[in-house]
Design a protein around this motif. Sequence first.
Motif, PDB file in Angstrom:
ATOM      1  N   ASP A 132     -34.136 -10.493   5.531  1.00  0.00           N
ATOM      2  CA  ASP A 132     -33.976  -9.957   4.175  1.00  0.00           C
ATOM      3  C   ASP A 132     -32.740  -9.087   4.006  1.00  0.00           C
ATOM      4  OD1 ASP A 132     -36.368 -11.200   3.450  1.00  0.00           O
ATOM      5  OD2 ASP A 132     -37.545  -9.474   4.090  1.00  0.00           O
ATOM      6  N   ALA A 133     -31.736  -9.222   4.876  1.00  0.00           N
ATOM      7  CA  ALA A 133     -30.508  -8.434   4.739  1.00  0.00           C
ATOM      8  C   ALA A 133     -29.678  -8.956   3.574  1.00  0.00           C
ATOM      9  CB  ALA A 133     -29.695  -8.487   6.032  1.00  0.00           C
ATOM     10  N   SER A 134     -28.960  -8.056   2.925  1.00  0.00           N
ATOM     11  CA  SER A 134     -28.066  -8.427   1.830  1.00  0.00           C
ATOM     12  C   SER A 134     -26.627  -8.180   2.251  1.00  0.00           C
ATOM     13  CB  SER A 134     -28.384  -7.615   0.578  1.00  0.00           C
ATOM     14  OG  SER A 134     -28.023  -6.252   0.765  1.00  0.00           O
ATOM     15  N   ASP A 135     -25.693  -8.629   1.430  1.00  0.00           N
ATOM     16  CA  ASP A 135     -24.279  -8.428   1.738  1.00  0.00           C
ATOM     17  C   ASP A 135     -23.928  -6.945   1.782  1.00  0.00           C
ATOM     18  OD1 ASP A 135     -23.853 -11.154   1.887  1.00  0.00           O
ATOM     19  OD2 ASP A 135     -23.271 -11.338  -0.222  1.00  0.00           O
ATOM     20  N   PHE A 136     -24.587  -6.133   0.954  1.00  0.00           N
ATOM     21  CA  PHE A 136     -24.286  -4.702   0.917  1.00  0.00           C
ATOM     22  C   PHE A 136     -24.762  -3.977   2.178  1.00  0.00           C
ATOM     23  CE2 PHE A 136     -24.322  -5.731  -3.652  1.00  0.00           C
ATOM     24  CZ  PHE A 136     -23.068  -5.232  -4.003  1.00  0.00           C
ATOM     25  N   ASP A 137     -25.690  -4.559   2.893  1.00  0.00           N
ATOM     26  CA  ASP A 137     -26.235  -3.895   4.068  1.00  0.00           C
ATOM     27  C   ASP A 137     -25.220  -3.739   5.201  1.00  0.00           C
ATOM     28  OD1 ASP A 137     -28.660  -3.547   2.875  1.00  0.00           O
ATOM     29  OD2 ASP A 137     -29.623  -5.278   3.801  1.00  0.00           O
ATOM     30  N   VAL A 138     -24.113  -4.473   5.136  1.00  0.00           N
ATOM     31  CA  VAL A 138     -23.096  -4.369   6.196  1.00  0.00           C
ATOM     32  C   VAL A 138     -22.164  -3.195   5.951  1.00  0.00           C
ATOM     33  CG1 VAL A 138     -23.196  -6.870   6.532  1.00  0.00           C
ATOM     34  CG2 VAL A 138     -21.405  -5.904   5.085  1.00  0.00           C
ATOM     35  N   VAL A 139     -22.227  -2.574   4.772  1.00  0.00           N
ATOM     36  CA  VAL A 139     -21.290  -1.497   4.434  1.00  0.00           C
ATOM     37  C   VAL A 139     -21.358  -0.332   5.421  1.00  0.00           C
ATOM     38  CG1 VAL A 139     -20.675   0.225   2.687  1.00  0.00           C
ATOM     39  CG2 VAL A 139     -21.198  -2.134   2.006  1.00  0.00           C
ATOM     40  N   PRO A 140     -22.551   0.188   5.804  1.00  0.00           N
ATOM     41  CA  PRO A 140     -22.573   1.299   6.760  1.00  0.00           C
ATOM     42  C   PRO A 140     -21.891   0.974   8.080  1.00  0.00           C
ATOM     43  CG  PRO A 140     -24.697   1.099   5.679  1.00  0.00           C
ATOM     44  CD  PRO A 140     -23.906  -0.110   5.278  1.00  0.00           C
ATOM     45  N   ALA A 141     -22.128  -0.208   8.625  1.00  0.00           N
ATOM     46  CA  ALA A 141     -21.490  -0.577   9.890  1.00  0.00           C
ATOM     47  C   ALA A 141     -19.976  -0.677   9.724  1.00  0.00           C
ATOM     48  CB  ALA A 141     -22.056  -1.901  10.397  1.00  0.00           C
ATOM     49  N   ALA A 142     -19.525  -1.229   8.587  1.00  0.00           N
ATOM     50  CA  ALA A 142     -18.086  -1.362   8.353  1.00  0.00           C
ATOM     51  C   ALA A 142     -17.431   0.016   8.213  1.00  0.00           C
ATOM     52  CB  ALA A 142     -17.846  -2.201   7.100  1.00  0.00           C
ATOM     53  N   VAL A 143     -18.065   0.901   7.427  1.00  0.00           N
ATOM     54  CA  VAL A 143     -17.512   2.251   7.261  1.00  0.00           C
ATOM     55  C   VAL A 143     -17.508   2.992   8.597  1.00  0.00           C
ATOM     56  CG1 VAL A 143     -17.919   4.503   6.198  1.00  0.00           C
ATOM     57  CG2 VAL A 143     -18.144   2.421   4.831  1.00  0.00           C
ATOM     58  N   GLY A 144     -18.593   2.872   9.339  1.00  0.00           N
ATOM     59  CA  GLY A 144     -18.662   3.534  10.638  1.00  0.00           C
ATOM     60  C   GLY A 144     -17.571   3.071  11.586  1.00  0.00           C
ATOM     61  N   THR A 145     -17.256   1.778  11.551  1.00  0.00           N
ATOM     62  CA  THR A 145     -16.209   1.247  12.423  1.00  0.00           C
ATOM     63  C   THR A 145     -14.849   1.836  12.068  1.00  0.00           C
ATOM     64  OG1 THR A 145     -17.433  -0.825  12.664  1.00  0.00           O
ATOM     65  CG2 THR A 145     -15.094  -0.862  13.219  1.00  0.00           C
ATOM     66  N   VAL A 146     -14.542   1.892  10.773  1.00  0.00           N
ATOM     67  CA  VAL A 146     -13.258   2.456  10.336  1.00  0.00           C
ATOM     68  C   VAL A 146     -13.158   3.923  10.729  1.00  0.00           C
ATOM     69  CG1 VAL A 146     -11.854   3.030   8.324  1.00  0.00           C
ATOM     70  CG2 VAL A 146     -12.989   0.812   8.448  1.00  0.00           C
ATOM     71  N   VAL A 147     -14.215   4.676  10.503  1.00  0.00           N
ATOM     72  CA  VAL A 147     -14.207   6.096  10.852  1.00  0.00           C
ATOM     73  C   VAL A 147     -14.021   6.282  12.355  1.00  0.00           C
ATOM     74  CG1 VAL A 147     -15.631   8.186  10.943  1.00  0.00           C
ATOM     75  CG2 VAL A 147     -15.580   6.798   8.866  1.00  0.00           C
ATOM     76  N   ALA A 148     -14.719   5.492  13.158  1.00  0.00           N
ATOM     77  CA  ALA A 148     -14.599   5.615  14.615  1.00  0.00           C
ATOM     78  C   ALA A 148     -13.174   5.334  15.080  1.00  0.00           C
ATOM     79  CB  ALA A 148     -15.570   4.657  15.294  1.00  0.00           C
ATOM     80  N   ILE A 149     -12.539   4.316  14.509  1.00  0.00           N
ATOM     81  CA  ILE A 149     -11.164   3.974  14.894  1.00  0.00           C
ATOM     82  C   ILE A 149     -10.208   5.103  14.520  1.00  0.00           C
ATOM     83  CG2 ILE A 149      -9.239   2.433  14.342  1.00  0.00           C
ATOM     84  CD1 ILE A 149     -11.282   0.156  14.186  1.00  0.00           C
ATOM     85  N   LEU A 150     -10.380   5.675  13.314  1.00  0.00           N
ATOM     86  CA  LEU A 150      -9.514   6.778  12.893  1.00  0.00           C
ATOM     87  C   LEU A 150      -9.715   8.010  13.763  1.00  0.00           C
ATOM     88  CD1 LEU A 150      -9.811   6.464   9.001  1.00  0.00           C
ATOM     89  CD2 LEU A 150      -7.899   5.758  10.463  1.00  0.00           C
ATOM     90  N   VAL A 151     -10.964   8.309  14.097  1.00  0.00           N
ATOM     91  CA  VAL A 151     -11.244   9.472  14.943  1.00  0.00           C
ATOM     92  C   VAL A 151     -10.656   9.267  16.338  1.00  0.00           C
ATOM     93  CG1 VAL A 151     -13.089  10.743  16.124  1.00  0.00           C
ATOM     94  CG2 VAL A 151     -13.280  10.221  13.688  1.00  0.00           C
ATOM     95  N   LEU A 152     -10.824   8.086  16.895  1.00  0.00           N
ATOM     96  CA  LEU A 152     -10.271   7.818  18.229  1.00  0.00           C
ATOM     97  C   LEU A 152      -8.759   7.960  18.226  1.00  0.00           C
ATOM     98  CD1 LEU A 152     -10.778   6.908  21.151  1.00  0.00           C
ATOM     99  CD2 LEU A 152     -10.477   4.550  20.372  1.00  0.00           C
ATOM    100  N   ARG A 153      -8.097   7.398  17.217  1.00  0.00           N
ATOM    101  CA  ARG A 153      -6.635   7.490  17.143  1.00  0.00           C
ATOM    102  C   ARG A 153      -6.188   8.938  17.016  1.00  0.00           C
ATOM    103  NH1 ARG A 153      -2.086   7.855  14.323  1.00  0.00           N
ATOM    104  NH2 ARG A 153      -0.443   6.318  14.644  1.00  0.00           N
ATOM    105  N   ALA A 154      -6.889   9.717  16.175  1.00  0.00           N
ATOM    106  CA  ALA A 154      -6.508  11.116  15.994  1.00  0.00           C
ATOM    107  C   ALA A 154      -6.692  11.910  17.284  1.00  0.00           C
ATOM    108  CB  ALA A 154      -7.335  11.729  14.867  1.00  0.00           C
ATOM    109  N   LEU A 155      -7.794  11.722  17.978  1.00  0.00           N
ATOM    110  CA  LEU A 155      -8.053  12.488  19.193  1.00  0.00           C
ATOM    111  C   LEU A 155      -7.096  12.111  20.316  1.00  0.00           C
ATOM    112  CD1 LEU A 155     -11.965  12.589  19.292  1.00  0.00           C
ATOM    113  CD2 LEU A 155     -10.375  14.349  18.515  1.00  0.00           C
ATOM    114  N   ILE A 156      -6.867  10.823  20.498  1.00  0.00           N
ATOM    115  CA  ILE A 156      -5.935  10.407  21.559  1.00  0.00           C
ATOM    116  C   ILE A 156      -4.529  10.857  21.220  1.00  0.00           C
ATOM    117  CG2 ILE A 156      -4.930   8.425  22.757  1.00  0.00           C
ATOM    118  CD1 ILE A 156      -7.780   9.094  23.607  1.00  0.00           C
ATOM    119  N   GLY A 157      -4.174  10.860  19.915  1.00  0.00           N
ATOM    120  CA  GLY A 157      -2.863  11.379  19.520  1.00  0.00           C
ATOM    121  C   GLY A 157      -2.696  12.827  19.912  1.00  0.00           C
TER     122      GLY A 157
END
Length: 542
Positions: A132-157
Amino acid sequence: MTSRLAAPPATPLPTRAGLRSSRWWAAASGVVALAAFLGSAEAVAVVVGARSSPLIAVGGAVIDLAPPAAKNVMVDLFGTGDKAALFVLMGVLLVVITAAAGILERARFPFGRLVFALGGVLAIFAVRTRADASDFDVVPAAVGTVVAILVLRALIGKLFRWDAASRSQSGGSENAELRPPLRSTPLERRSFLLVTFVAAAASVVVGSGARLINATAVNAAALRDSVRLPRPATAASAVPSGASLDVAGITSYVTPSADFYRIDTALSVPQIDPAKWSLEISGLVDTPVTLTWQQLLDLPLVEHMATLSCVSNDVGGDLIGNALWLGYPIRELLKRAGVQESADMVLSTSIDGFTAGTPLSVLQDSQTQALLAIGMNGEPLPVEHGFPVRMVVPGLFGYVSATKWVTSLRVTRFADEKAYWSTRGWDEKGPVKLESRIDTPSGGASVAVGAVPIAGVAWEPHTGVERVEVRIDSGAWQTAELADSVSDDTWRQWVYRWQAQAGNHRIQVRATSKDGRVQKAKYLPPAPNGAEGWDEVTVTVA
């Protein structure tokens, strides 16, 4: 005058200790990025919907993709704590992977970020493929991925800045992309540690709060407390006084709901509002039927005591329990729908997507009290055991019959559709086998010379147990005393009063069913259709 072509001042090489410290901080950066993923994803799931949480979706995918052997190992090792153990193992694995991604990002950017991107894609896939998943249900995982990548880049920088400052005020960064204007080493260190701490703390606080909100989006426990079960139209027979033997250490005849085993695929217990629950009966029927919660309550309900067991229950195991159930006979609902002759199976589906294939002949049998159950031991079903509605079918292992949080019954054929576990190597029909268990004395126990009660339970629901025998060492089989029972659908307690003599002794037990079959001696593991073999313990008499 210095020539423009002259070599720059030599940059001091980092010490081994400095490199090790930098790698540890890079690993920590990867773990903080993981926390940022989880925290931001859970926060967005508050808005999108609790079912969109990638944490639960990924855990569910791990359960779904795990081979039967792995599932058996988890149940054998952790029993009903298998889900908590899975969360711990997942957490350890994610920490290791993301720590490695942080080290990789420091050594060869942007490969650490690519690891997070790949993980995000897998999380999105896990969410989208949930029931019963919908297309909108992927939004949290997508947002979380972007945030994780930005945080990793900032910390390693910032870690690069710290590294570069500690090497030389005049030297360049290790990485052109992240080359910063250099400050003193203490300032760069404080900047890195501050950002790391703030990111970690914010992720934990936001993520924990959001997870709590998501987990209680529907407070099923409170809704359960408000339910008042109707009186049964057909009450169960009273438990006979002789059903319980006065033997210390023996399993109680009726299993308290809080102690009843729980083995299922739901990593997060579904939270269902009964007022919004409904059951669809479809497939090879003349008239599809929709049943609401109130309509179910208004039906003439039946009480029935039955013993249920898990196919993963090994010889001598405790994944079994006996309870009083309240519900409506499934055969009556099938009559209302009008089952077509070509059908031979009912595919039941849980709200979380789990499916079980039950032989139609069992559900239609007038002698089998297969129930659409709403009550357990005189109270509404516990949330963990299927509230508001589950299936209970005596004589079949739970994986083919005892669907919790059930929302659909599809009349079909075994040749046309497969259930959850039948696609993973387990038998399609799942009849419970004749078994017996020694509860006391326990294996390895020391007992005194003289009268020692050997006791336990024996079962083959729907067929019934006629006799239980006990053997000491390699001696003759001795008949045990059998307790009474409500019906053949429940287990029976038994006891053999042994005059124990000094020494080490092996005790074995076997049962005989009411149709004359003797429990088999040869051991077979639970997969693919239930364990076989005599339970035995070794004790010391002194």
